[in-house]
Design an enzyme around this catalytic site. Structure first.
Site, short mmCIF file in Angstrom:
data_model
loop_
_atom_site.label_atom_id
_atom_site.label_comp_id
_atom_site.label_asym_id
_atom_site.label_seq_id
_atom_site.Cartn_x
_atom_site.Cartn_y
_atom_site.Cartn_z
N ALA A 68 -1.05 -11.00 2.03
CA ALA A 68 -0.55 -11.94 1.19
C ALA A 68 -0.70 -13.46 1.65
O ALA A 68 -1.06 -13.69 2.68
CB ALA A 68 0.99 -11.81 1.12
N GLY B 52 -0.79 -7.02 3.15
CA GLY B 52 -1.00 -6.66 1.78
C GLY B 52 -2.36 -6.29 1.42
O GLY B 52 -2.45 -5.58 0.41
N GLU C 195 -2.37 -2.84 2.33
CA GLU C 195 -1.53 -2.09 1.36
C GLU C 195 -2.17 -1.87 -0.01
O GLU C 195 -1.96 -0.86 -0.65
CB GLU C 195 -0.19 -2.96 1.20
CG GLU C 195 0.69 -2.88 2.44
CD GLU C 195 2.04 -3.67 2.41
OE1 GLU C 195 1.59 -5.02 2.44
OE2 GLU C 195 2.87 -3.28 2.52
N GLU D 32 1.76 -7.86 9.81
CA GLU D 32 2.99 -8.55 9.47
C GLU D 32 4.21 -8.91 10.52
O GLU D 32 4.63 -9.86 10.64
CB GLU D 32 3.69 -8.10 8.24
CG GLU D 32 2.99 -8.11 7.01
CD GLU D 32 1.92 -6.79 6.69
OE1 GLU D 32 1.66 -6.34 7.67
OE2 GLU D 32 1.57 -6.68 5.56
#
Ligand code: 3HC
Length: 678
Positions: free
Chosen positions: A63, A102, A105, A125
């Site tokens: 992210a 992310g 993911e 993270e």
């Protein structure tokens, strides 16, 4: 708005490409572009399968962290992943570089993954005080099991593509990046008609309570004080006892709780602070660098040897100079022993140990430094000795060589004045043990040339250090701020607190050790006048009795053979005697941990403010980086200046006033204006 996401057709395969340098972070525009392209691809009857890849140096690295803490702009990453996974056409992630957070993911939401051999996958993270908030904690255990999921999420440890292949997190590995796209398209065609589509969310994860218990136990120390690791563990457990949607909702809720907390804000602050520290305001990024192909080190002691290892480990040859054969042999022996200890833990091969030792050239001859590009002096902290060495170095070093001192306190400008080339002189202050500690203070003298600074900063990164620039002042940034902490810790002892109580308060705060444990480790006798009859402080009294710290098994604490400390009754007597002899008041019994923190750490923040006022540090966040990487300040508190903001500068100033400290004018001004440090 131009979109960073485009697509191209390879026959019946749609290749969706992200181009969002430098690391393809999944910012709002990327998420929107992905959603649009995926929706279009799924709706297009000509498209049988989709490949998702990234341009530039890496697959999505996560992210976009710079969006965190700001108002959210949709669409959500979860929506993007849901669109990919629930679609009725196979989507193949083509991974190179690092698929992180992310990014990992998104890849796990794809039905298939193909990766280059050099690629790595991870969910780091937790290092930002977070957890994978887009299904990572739910999909990883469903594919690869609980044990690996814990390592990847709660430790944030990335895995190689080969490991990922072995555990089913990727389906195919290709040797080179050049063939990745072709192979991914071929793979997509291969699976185009295969049904059902493999969806990680539809798998089940077997509970593994033993693995969870063992993991918690093995990492209890490392996780002390942090909130995020336990939240990661809880989410991984949820993957084993709840349906995917419920587990994902729990993950989302936990993610938001962490995101809104102070710890994650602190850890995100440090992520950017560390990268910001590499920038010097008046030294442009494109400043030419000088050569650093061969390094000379003067002084084969603990520091010199540790510094040498940084270079040897990455293949830079080192010439190690000492004045005496015995010291030189001992120094080389210690370097070898350190490497062999690492090898015995399986973290180096014998060949790697020999390769490092093979490029170490010990010498007694100053003239052997003539072909070095960078020479680092690491001898005794005494100005006259350092000046003498720099004068000799000036006579032998090649023109343009960088001449560095590892001094922890002394004036670089005065050292440079012993040479006819002060522009080539810089301070490189390593922290002990120099092969392991990540901080490097780069001390900028009045005359230090810009290309010398640029080279020092770049070299620091090459050897895996985090560099921070300091101006010339006594103790530079870190040790200068350490001084008020220690002075005030000793004042508290004289008022009635015990060294043990003070250390425990610091450890409870999150420091790896307190001021007195630190003194015992470093040596209580550092800077001692060596006259046992002159007792002007508790420290003098300890030194007079030979209580020089851990090396003597006695300092502020008593130590057993394994260096385990216990509070010392003898030290209590020494303190009581000194108190009496100095005519001090009766010891107080009401000193709290809160008072200890206020009277030792608020003055440290105050010193930080002075350092900023004087321009000795470029920015408050540089000070935070010094304390995180040089002294083990708990990263979840974000460094002293960030922490000061969380406490409230007005509160800090009021406490300093109450306790009779002289408050830095800039600190008072910031407190009054409500403007924090970060
Ligand atoms: N968001 C925003 N900016 C990022 C970023 C990210 N995720 N990752 C890197 N950057 C920026 C850096 O700040 C730096 O900017 P600068 O040049 O202006 O200083 C630039 O990209 C290059 O980064 P590095 O200097 O770190 O480059 P390296 O090549 O040394 O390292 C990397 C590359 C391994 C990708 C490293 O940058 C990294 O570890 N990034 C963070 C990865 C991460 O933590 N991802 C998880 C994010 S949280 C998340 O995904 C939540 C999700 O679960 C919902």
């Amino acid at each position: 708005m131009t979109t960073p996401i485009r697509s191209e057709r390879e026959g019946d395969v749609l290749v969706v490409v992200s181009d969002n340098p430098p690391v393809n972070a999944l910012g709002a525009a990327v998420r929107q572009g992905l959603l649009d392209q995926m929706t279009a691809g799924l709706a297009d009857p000509e498209v049988k399968a989709i490949v998702l890849r990234c341009n530039g140096r890496t697959f999505f690295a996560g992210a976009d962290i710079s969006e965190f803490g700001k108002p959210f702009v949709g669409p959500d990453l979860l929506e993007v992943i849901e669109r990919i996974e629930s679609g009725d056409k196979p989507v193949v992630a083509a991974i190179h570089g690092t698929a992180l957070g992310g990014g990992c993911e998104v890849a796990l939401g794809c039905h298939y993954r193909i990766a280059t051999a050099s690629a790595r996958l991870g969910t780091p993270e937790v290092k930002l005080g977070l957890l994978p908030g887009a299904g990572g904690t739910q999909r990883i255990p469903r594919i690869a099991g609980v044990a690996l999921a814990l390592e990847m999420t709660a430790l944030g440890a990335p895995i190689t593509a080969l490991k990922a292949l072995a555990v089913g997190l990727v389906d195919r590995v290709v040797e080179s990046e050049d063939s990745l796209v072709t192979e991914a398209v071929a793979f997509a065609r291969e699976v185009a008609d295969r049904r059902p589509l493999p969806r990680a969310s539809e798998k089940t994860a077997a509970p593994d309570p033993e693995a969870v218990a063992a993991f918690r136990k093995a990492n209890a120390r490392r996780f002390r004080g942090f909130e995020a690791p336990e939240a990661n563990i809880a989410c991984v457990e949820a993957a084993t006892d709840r349906p995917f949607n419920e587990g994902a909702a729990f993950e989302r809720q936990s993610f938001m709780t962490l995101m809104n907390g102070v710890q994650s804000a602190a850890q995100r602050h440090i992520f950017f602070a560390e990268r910001q520290a590499a920038r010097i305001d008046d030294v442009p990024a494109d400043t030419p660098r000088r050569a650093t192909g061969r390094v000379g080190i003067i002084g084969a002691g603990t520091m010199g040897g540790g510094i040498a290892m940084n270079f040897l480990s990455i293949g830079i040859p080192v010439t190690l100079l000492d004045m005496q054969q015995g010291a030189l042999d001992r120094g080389v022996g210690v370097v070898r022993k350190n490497y062999e200890a690492t090898a015995s833990k399986g973290r180096l091969t014998t060949a790697q140990v020999e390769a490092a030792m093979g490029i170490l050239t010990p010498t007694l001859d100053f003239a052997a430094l003539a072909d070095c590009d960078l020479v680092i002096e690491a001898v005794y902290e005494e100005m006259s000795i350092k000046k003498d060495i720099f004068a000799r170095l000036d006579a032998v070093a090649r023109p343009g060589a960088i001449l560095a001192s590892n001094t922890s306190y002394l004036n670089i400008d005065e050292i440079a004045s012993a040479t006819a080339r002060p522009q080539d002189v810089v301070g490189l202050h390593f922290f002990s043990p120099a092969n392991a500690m990540k901080l490097l203070e780069v001390v900028r003298g009045a005359a230090t040339a810009r290309d010398v600074l640029a080279t020092a900063m770049a070299l620091a990164k090459t050897i895996g250090k985090v560099a921070v620039v300091s101006g010339v002042c006594y103790g530079f940034i870190g040790n200068r701020m350490l001084a008020p902490r220690h002075i005030n810790a000793m004042k508290l002892v004289l008022e009635g607190a015990t060294p043990d109580q003070i250390d425990r308060a610091h450890v409870a705060f999150g420091m790896p050790m307190g001021p007195f444990q630190m003194e015992d480790l470093a040596g209580v006798d550092i800077g001692w006048h060596r006259d046992p009859t002159r007792i002007e402080s508790v420290r003098d009294a300890l030194n007079a009795e030979g209580r020089w710290g851990q090396k003597k098994q006695a300092g502020f604490y008593d130590y057993d053979d394994r260096r385990n400390p216990t509070p010392s009754p003898r030290v209590a007597e020494i303190i009581a005697d000194f108190r009496k002899a100095s005519g001090l008041a009766e010891p107080r019994t009401d000193i709290t941990d809160q008072e200890i923190i206020e009277r030792t750490l608020y003055p440290l923040v105050n010193e930080g403010a002075l350092i900023l006022e004087e321009g000795m540090a470029q920015r408050p966040s540089d000070i935070d980086v010094v304390w995180i990487y040089g002294y083990g300040w708990p990263v979840y508190r974000g460094g002293p200046m960030f922490w000061a903001d969380t406490v409230g500068l007005d509160k800090i100033v009021a406490s300093l006033d109450r306790n009779g400290f002289e408050v830095a004018s800039s600190l008072r001004a910031r407190a009054e204006s409500g403007q924090g440090f970060s």
